[in-house]
Enzyme design. Structure first.
Site, short mmCIF file in Angstrom:
data_model
loop_
_atom_site.label_atom_id
_atom_site.label_comp_id
_atom_site.label_asym_id
_atom_site.label_seq_id
_atom_site.Cartn_x
_atom_site.Cartn_y
_atom_site.Cartn_z
N LEU A 19 -21.51 -19.41 -13.33
CA LEU A 19 -21.54 -18.96 -11.94
C LEU A 19 -20.65 -17.75 -11.70
O LEU A 19 -21.03 -16.81 -11.02
CB LEU A 19 -21.12 -20.11 -11.02
CG LEU A 19 -22.16 -21.16 -10.71
CD1 LEU A 19 -21.50 -22.39 -10.09
CD2 LEU A 19 -23.23 -20.62 -9.78
N ASP A 38 -10.81 -14.41 -16.23
CA ASP A 38 -11.18 -15.60 -17.00
C ASP A 38 -10.12 -15.83 -18.06
O ASP A 38 -9.76 -14.90 -18.79
CB ASP A 38 -12.56 -15.45 -17.66
CG ASP A 38 -13.17 -16.80 -17.99
OD1 ASP A 38 -14.15 -17.20 -17.33
OD2 ASP A 38 -12.68 -17.46 -18.93
N ASP A 73 -3.63 -16.82 -16.24
CA ASP A 73 -3.83 -18.19 -15.79
C ASP A 73 -3.56 -18.26 -14.29
O ASP A 73 -2.40 -18.21 -13.85
CB ASP A 73 -2.89 -19.13 -16.54
CG ASP A 73 -3.06 -20.59 -16.19
OD1 ASP A 73 -3.88 -20.89 -15.28
OD2 ASP A 73 -2.40 -21.44 -16.81
N ILE A 74 -4.62 -18.38 -13.50
CA ILE A 74 -4.46 -18.34 -12.04
C ILE A 74 -3.86 -19.62 -11.47
O ILE A 74 -3.56 -19.68 -10.28
CB ILE A 74 -5.80 -18.02 -11.35
CG1 ILE A 74 -6.95 -18.90 -11.84
CG2 ILE A 74 -6.15 -16.56 -11.58
CD1 ILE A 74 -7.08 -20.22 -11.19
N ASN A 100 -13.44 -19.45 -8.29
CA ASN A 100 -14.52 -20.14 -9.00
C ASN A 100 -14.04 -20.87 -10.25
O ASN A 100 -14.74 -21.75 -10.75
CB ASN A 100 -15.59 -19.10 -9.39
CG ASN A 100 -16.66 -19.66 -10.29
OD1 ASN A 100 -17.54 -20.40 -9.85
ND2 ASN A 100 -16.58 -19.35 -11.59
N TYR A 171 -12.21 -34.64 -10.57
CA TYR A 171 -12.96 -33.47 -10.11
C TYR A 171 -13.37 -33.61 -8.64
O TYR A 171 -13.25 -32.66 -7.85
CB TYR A 171 -14.18 -33.31 -11.00
CG TYR A 171 -15.10 -32.17 -10.68
CD1 TYR A 171 -14.74 -30.85 -10.95
CD2 TYR A 171 -16.36 -32.41 -10.12
CE1 TYR A 171 -15.60 -29.80 -10.67
CE2 TYR A 171 -17.22 -31.36 -9.84
CZ TYR A 171 -16.84 -30.06 -10.12
OH TYR A 171 -17.71 -29.03 -9.84
N LYS A 175 -12.22 -31.15 -5.61
CA LYS A 175 -13.22 -30.39 -4.84
C LYS A 175 -13.20 -30.78 -3.36
O LYS A 175 -13.48 -29.93 -2.49
CB LYS A 175 -14.61 -30.61 -5.43
CG LYS A 175 -14.80 -29.94 -6.80
CD LYS A 175 -14.54 -28.44 -6.74
CE LYS A 175 -14.98 -27.72 -7.99
NZ LYS A 175 -14.68 -26.27 -7.94
N THR A 205 -24.70 -24.54 -15.80
CA THR A 205 -23.59 -23.84 -16.42
C THR A 205 -23.10 -24.69 -17.59
O THR A 205 -23.63 -25.77 -17.85
CB THR A 205 -22.43 -23.62 -15.43
OG1 THR A 205 -21.84 -24.90 -15.11
CG2 THR A 205 -22.92 -22.95 -14.16
#
Length: 301
Positions: A19, A38, A73-74, A100, A171, A175, A205
Site C-alpha cells: 500500500l 521504509d 525507524d519512525i 502507513n 494489531y 488499529k 499486500t
C-alpha cells in the site's frame, strides 16, 4: 508531473512495498515530491537486507517525478524527527503525512506474548503518534509565524481496528487506537490548518497475502479488486488541498468501493433517575439490547 498535488511535499511511511508504495507512486503521479520512508523489514518486523525505500524513490524519479528515500525507524523519536527534517531540508516544506508503516505478529490471545504485543503497538500506534507529533509541531510553528499551512494527515487503521479480528488482538488494539488518535488530532490541530483522517483499507499486500490468496479479478474486465493501487486515489485526494473541510473522518476503501464509517454514538438508553440494583440493571440492559443494532461480526469469528 502535474496534478491535484502539484507542488506539495508528501511523506509516506512504510512506502517500500504494498500500500505504501502504491500511495507514493500515486502522489508522485499527481505532481507531489515524495519522501519515501521504509525501514526495510520483513512482514513480522524482523531485519531485511533490502532497501525498498531507495528502490521506490528511484522508480518515481525514473518516471519523471521527484522523490527521496528515508530509512529511519519512525517508531523512535529520532527517526520520526529526521523524517520531517528530511522533507524540510530536501524540499523546503511539508504538506502531507501519510502514516502507513506496520507489520504483524499474529497469535491467539492465550499464546500472545508481551514482546509480540509491544512490537506491534510500537510500530503501528507509537509510529503514528511520533510522526504526527513532529509534523504537527512544524505546522503549529508555521501557523504561529503567520504562514498557516494547508496540511493533511492520513492515518492507516484497519477493519480489525473497527470490528476486531480473531488472532490479531495486538494489531486490532493498535488499529483501534489509531482511530482514536485521529479523532483527537483532528480536533486539536484544526486551528493550525491541519486536517486529519483515517483509512481502513483492504488490499493484497505482504501482510494480507494469506487472507487474499485467491485473486478477485473479474474475468470480463480484468479488474484486480485486491490491488493496493485501488486504495491510493482516496489517500491522494485526502492528502491534497482539494479535501478542504474533510477532517476527523474514517473511511473504508476496497476495490472500487469507498465507505464513510460511522463509529460509536449513543444508542438506546434507559434512565431510572436513581441508582440501579444489579438485577434491575440487567433487566434494563436486556431490553436495551433488544432494541439496538447488533455489532458487526469480528473478522474470523
Amino acid at each position: 508531473m502535474t496534478g491535484i498535488c502539484d507542488g506539495r511535499v508528501v511523506v509516506v511511511t512504510g512506502a517500500g512495498r504494498g500500500l505504501g508504495r502504491a500511495h507514493a507512486l500515486a502522489f508522485a503521479a499527481e505532481g507531489a515530491c515524495v519522501v519515501v520512508n521504509d525501514l526495510g523489514v520483513g512482514p513480522d518486523g524482523t531485519s531485511d537486507a533490502e532497501s525498498p525505500a531507495a528502490r521506490v524513490a528511484e522508480e518515481i524519479r525514473a518516471a519523471g517525478g521527484d522523490a527521496v528515500a528515508h530509512g529511519g525507524d519512525i517508531a523512535t523519536p529520532g527517526g520520526a524527527a529526521s523524517l520531517v527534517t528530511t522533507a524540510l531540508e530536501t524540499y523546503g516544506r511539508l504538506d502531507t503525512l501519510v502514516n502507513n508503516a506496520g507489520f504483524l505478529r499474529d497469535r491467539m490471545l492465550v499464546n500472545l506474548d508481551e514482546d509480540d504485543w509491544d512490537a506491534v503497538l510500537r510500530v503501528h500506534l507509537k509510529g503514528h503518534f511520533l510522526t504526527l507529533r513532529h509534523a504537527a509541531a512544524h505546522w503549529r510553528a508555521e501557523a504561529k509565524a503567520g504562514r498557516t499551512p494547508v496540511a493533511r494527515i492520513v492515518n492507516t487503521s484497519s477493519g480489525a481496528g473497527l470490528l476486531g479480528s480473531v488472532g490479531q488482538g495486538n494489531y486490532s488494539a493498535a488499529k483501534a487506537g489509531i482511530v482514536a488518535l485521529t479523532l483527537v488530532a483532528a480536533a486539536e490541530l484544526a486551528r493550525y490548518g491541519v486536517q486529519v483522517n483515517a483509512l481502513a483499507p483492504a488490499a493484497r499486500t505482504r501482510m494480507t497475502e494469506r487472507a487474499f490468496a485467491e485473486t478477485m479479478a473479474a474475468p470480463d474486465t480484468g479488474f484486480d479488486a485486491m490491488a493496493p493501487e485501488n486504495v491510493s486515489p482516496l489517500v491522494v485526494w485526502l492528502g491534497s488541498a482539494r479535501s478542504e473541510g474533510v477532517t476527523g473522518r474514517v473511511f473504508e476503501a476496497e476495490a472500487g468501493r469507498i465507505t464513510v464509517m460511522e463509529g460509536w454514538r449513543p444508542g438506546p438508553t434507559a434512565d431510572k433517575g436513581a441508582r440501579w440494583n444489579p438485577a434491575e440493571a440487567g433487566e434494563a440492559v436486556r431490553k436495551l439490547l433488544a432494541g439496538s443494532e447488533p455489532p458487526g461480526p469480528v473478522y474470523g469469528a
